[in-house]
Design a protein around this motif. Structure first.
Motif, short mmCIF file in Angstrom:
data_model
loop_
_atom_site.label_atom_id
_atom_site.label_comp_id
_atom_site.label_asym_id
_atom_site.label_seq_id
_atom_site.Cartn_x
_atom_site.Cartn_y
_atom_site.Cartn_z
N GLY A 33 0.79 -1.22 0.00
CA GLY A 33 0.00 0.00 0.00
C GLY A 33 0.82 1.27 0.00
O GLY A 33 0.27 2.37 0.15
N VAL A 34 2.13 1.15 -0.22
CA VAL A 34 3.01 2.31 -0.12
C VAL A 34 3.83 2.51 -1.40
O VAL A 34 3.80 3.58 -2.02
CB VAL A 34 3.98 2.17 1.08
CG1 VAL A 34 4.93 3.37 1.15
CG2 VAL A 34 3.19 2.03 2.37
N ARG A 35 4.56 1.48 -1.81
CA ARG A 35 5.48 1.61 -2.93
C ARG A 35 4.93 0.95 -4.18
O ARG A 35 4.02 0.13 -4.11
CB ARG A 35 6.83 0.98 -2.56
CG ARG A 35 7.50 1.67 -1.38
CD ARG A 35 8.76 0.95 -0.93
NE ARG A 35 8.46 -0.35 -0.34
CZ ARG A 35 9.34 -1.12 0.26
NH1 ARG A 35 10.59 -0.71 0.37
NH2 ARG A 35 8.99 -2.28 0.77
N LYS A 36 5.51 1.31 -5.32
CA LYS A 36 5.08 0.68 -6.57
C LYS A 36 5.34 -0.82 -6.50
O LYS A 36 6.25 -1.28 -5.80
CB LYS A 36 5.81 1.28 -7.76
CG LYS A 36 7.29 0.89 -7.87
CD LYS A 36 7.91 1.39 -9.16
CE LYS A 36 9.35 0.89 -9.31
NZ LYS A 36 9.96 1.32 -10.59
N MET A 37 4.53 -1.59 -7.19
CA MET A 37 4.70 -3.04 -7.19
C MET A 37 6.05 -3.39 -7.81
O MET A 37 6.39 -2.93 -8.90
CB MET A 37 3.56 -3.72 -7.96
CG MET A 37 3.64 -5.23 -7.91
SD MET A 37 2.19 -6.06 -8.63
CE MET A 37 0.95 -5.75 -7.37
N SER A 38 6.80 -4.21 -7.11
CA SER A 38 8.14 -4.57 -7.57
C SER A 38 8.58 -5.87 -6.92
O SER A 38 8.32 -6.10 -5.73
CB SER A 38 9.14 -3.45 -7.21
OG SER A 38 10.46 -3.87 -7.40
N LYS A 39 9.26 -6.70 -7.69
CA LYS A 39 9.80 -7.93 -7.10
C LYS A 39 10.83 -7.61 -6.04
O LYS A 39 10.94 -8.31 -5.03
CB LYS A 39 10.43 -8.80 -8.20
CG LYS A 39 9.42 -9.48 -9.10
CD LYS A 39 10.02 -10.67 -9.82
CE LYS A 39 10.24 -11.83 -8.85
NZ LYS A 39 10.71 -13.05 -9.51
N SER A 40 11.61 -6.55 -6.25
CA SER A 40 12.65 -6.21 -5.28
C SER A 40 12.05 -5.77 -3.94
O SER A 40 12.70 -5.89 -2.91
CB SER A 40 13.57 -5.12 -5.83
OG SER A 40 12.84 -3.94 -6.13
N PHE A 41 10.82 -5.26 -3.94
CA PHE A 41 10.16 -4.87 -2.69
C PHE A 41 9.35 -6.02 -2.09
O PHE A 41 8.86 -5.90 -0.97
CB PHE A 41 9.22 -3.67 -2.93
CG PHE A 41 9.90 -2.42 -3.37
CD1 PHE A 41 11.19 -2.12 -2.96
CD2 PHE A 41 9.26 -1.53 -4.22
CE1 PHE A 41 11.83 -0.95 -3.37
CE2 PHE A 41 9.88 -0.36 -4.64
CZ PHE A 41 11.16 -0.07 -4.21
N GLY A 42 9.18 -7.11 -2.84
CA GLY A 42 8.41 -8.25 -2.34
C GLY A 42 6.93 -7.98 -2.20
O GLY A 42 6.23 -8.71 -1.51
N ASN A 43 6.43 -6.93 -2.86
CA ASN A 43 5.01 -6.54 -2.72
C ASN A 43 4.23 -6.78 -4.00
O ASN A 43 3.39 -5.98 -4.39
CB ASN A 43 4.92 -5.06 -2.32
CG ASN A 43 5.49 -4.13 -3.39
OD1 ASN A 43 6.10 -4.58 -4.37
ND2 ASN A 43 5.27 -2.84 -3.23
N TYR A 44 4.52 -7.90 -4.66
CA TYR A 44 3.99 -8.14 -6.00
C TYR A 44 3.12 -9.39 -6.06
O TYR A 44 3.14 -10.24 -5.18
CB TYR A 44 5.15 -8.29 -7.00
CG TYR A 44 5.92 -9.58 -6.82
CD1 TYR A 44 5.65 -10.69 -7.62
CD2 TYR A 44 6.90 -9.71 -5.83
CE1 TYR A 44 6.34 -11.88 -7.45
CE2 TYR A 44 7.59 -10.89 -5.64
CZ TYR A 44 7.31 -11.97 -6.46
OH TYR A 44 7.98 -13.15 -6.28
N ILE A 45 2.35 -9.47 -7.15
CA ILE A 45 1.61 -10.69 -7.50
C ILE A 45 2.02 -11.04 -8.94
O ILE A 45 1.79 -10.25 -9.86
CB ILE A 45 0.09 -10.48 -7.43
CG1 ILE A 45 -0.35 -10.07 -6.03
CG2 ILE A 45 -0.64 -11.77 -7.85
CD1 ILE A 45 -1.83 -9.75 -5.91
N GLY A 46 2.61 -12.20 -9.13
CA GLY A 46 2.99 -12.62 -10.47
C GLY A 46 1.78 -13.10 -11.25
O GLY A 46 0.88 -13.73 -10.68
N ILE A 47 1.75 -12.83 -12.56
CA ILE A 47 0.59 -13.24 -13.35
C ILE A 47 0.53 -14.75 -13.54
O ILE A 47 -0.51 -15.28 -13.93
CB ILE A 47 0.53 -12.53 -14.72
CG1 ILE A 47 1.66 -13.00 -15.64
CG2 ILE A 47 0.58 -11.02 -14.56
CD1 ILE A 47 1.47 -12.56 -17.09
N ALA A 48 1.63 -15.44 -13.26
CA ALA A 48 1.64 -16.90 -13.40
C ALA A 48 1.48 -17.61 -12.06
O ALA A 48 1.58 -18.83 -11.99
CB ALA A 48 2.93 -17.35 -14.09
N GLU A 49 1.22 -16.86 -10.99
CA GLU A 49 1.07 -17.49 -9.67
C GLU A 49 -0.18 -18.37 -9.63
O GLU A 49 -1.15 -18.12 -10.37
CB GLU A 49 0.98 -16.41 -8.58
CG GLU A 49 2.31 -15.74 -8.30
CD GLU A 49 2.26 -14.87 -7.06
OE1 GLU A 49 1.42 -15.13 -6.17
OE2 GLU A 49 3.08 -13.94 -6.96
#
Length: 399
Positions: free
Chosen positions: A227-243
């Motif tokens: 809820g703070v930073r842009k979605m990024s793998k490096s921030f660990g705040n992401y959802i992959g489209i293949a999950e």
């Protein structure tokens, strides 16, 4: 083909900025008259191995261009990725080898065509033309940009003021991305709002080569799970489209309520007038609808229905999941404190994490909460361990 106004009405949904919009209108009008589709460029540097919902925002908009009859020009930045995009960086990005980049690109393209229409996509690798540039051509391109203008960029400006190093090769990145637009004669370049400098540089370099400059079509940056930073793998705040669908559904349910409007607009096809109606209802039901829409896009409607039912059964009705993975417990692990056992079974990454979860009451054995991380609990085949909200394991004790 739809009229210019009809196309713009579709394309402008969720857009952050179009520079300049009047030029885009002119290009669309000319395309309509001549029947020649616009060439809409998107450059990607495959620095990671998979795609998340934040990047899918731009891909989904590019698919709208395709559905309107235009050509997507997808540039795999196999050469620019070895330079490293300095955008938003507080330090020089580590350089990747060409082999690393191309391995990542294979996974990228597999996932990209879950969104784009392959038949209307022109895929190019920018090593095709960048590796052929002569020194005189490179000097000509570099002469179109001043150091002062480069330092207008927030990332370079902050690093310069903080006396952090800026490598000369980083100045090459926006110039090489710009030359990509010359090589493919782009009419429009798409990207996130953080790519504005790079894409506008493309307009300058196209003019220097006598081409009509591209229009910059910029999308907002999707805010990630924190809820703070842009979605990024490096921030660990992401959802992959293949999950997996259940994981995807559960992660969407974790986002702060205030993000729902942005996610509905950027991540789903729900009409804007319906979004307002959905958000006016109960927040839990609105978020379940959001999660269902996202899972449906990448896994299909039936799978989305199952993911919703599973979520409701496990997290609202507090029942066990319909499928629980089996975890073998070697007999020699019997007698271990529960925190050590969770680590040994790879149900948590570390003992400190196990302690934290147990202290917070987030670990259960057969529905009974465990409160002491030092406790030794004899486990039996068929025992169900729950760690956190979404991780379950059925134990099988080996002899």
């Amino acid at each position: 083909m739809k009229s210019v106004d009809e196309q713009l009405a579709i394309l402008k949904r969720g857009v952050a900025e179009i520079v300049p919009e009047e030029e885009l209108r002119q290009k669309l009008g000319r395309s309509l008259k001549t029947g020649a589709p616009l060439r809409v460029k998107l450059g990607i540097d495959p620095t990671a191995s998979d795609i998340h919902l934040g990047f899918a925002v731009v891909l989904r908009k590019l698919r709208q261009w395709q559905d309107l009859g235009h050509t997507a020009v997808l540039i795999i930045g196999d050469r620019t990725a070895t330079i490293g995009d300095p955008t938003g960086r507080s330090e020089t990005r580590p350089q990747l080898s060409l082999d690393e980049v191309r391995r990542n690109a294979e996974t990228y393209t597999q996932q990209i065509f879950r969104i784009l229409d392959r038949s209307r996509t022109e895929v190019r690798y920018n090593s095709e033309w960048l590796d052929k540039l002569t020194l005189s051509e490179l000097v000509f391109i570099a002469s179109q940009m001043t150091v002062a203008r480069m330092l207008e960029r927030d990332d370079f400006s902050q690093r310069f003021q903080n006396e952090q190093p800026i490598a000369l090769h980083e100045f090459l990145y926006p110039l090489m991305q710009a030359y990509d637009s010359v090589a493919v004669r782009a009419d429009v370049e798409m990207g996130g709002l953080d790519q504005k400098f790079n894409i506008l540089t493309g307009r300058d370099i196209q003019r220097a080569y006598g081409q009509e400059p591209q229009v910059a079509f910029l999308m907002p940056l999707l805010i990630g799970l924190d809820g703070v930073r842009k979605m990024s793998k490096s921030f660990g705040n992401y959802i992959g489209i293949a999950e997996p669908p259940d994981e995807m559904f559960g992660k969407v349910m974790r986002i702060p309520d205030e993000l729902m409007r942005q996610w509905f607009i950027l991540c789903t096809d729900v009409p804007e007038h319906e979004v307002g109606e959905i958000l006016a209802g109960h927040p839990m039901e609105a978020k379940k609808r959001l999660a269902w829409e996202i899972v449906r896009l990448y896994h299909g409607e039936k799978v989305a229905d199952r993911a919703r039912a599973e979520f409701e059964r496990v997290f609202q009705q507090r029942e066990l999941p319909s499928e629980i993975p089996m975890v073998e417990v070697p007999s020699e692990l019997q007698g271990m404190p529960i925190a050590d056992l969770l680590v040994a079974l790879e149900l948590v990454p570390s003992k400190n994490e196990a302690k934290r979860l147990i202290t917070e009451g987030a670990v259960e054995l057969n529905g009974e909460r465990i409160t002491d991380w030092r406790q030794v609990i004899p486990v039996r085949t068929g025992d169900i361990v729950r760690v956190g909200k979404r991780k379950f394991a059925k134990l099988v004790v080996s002899q």
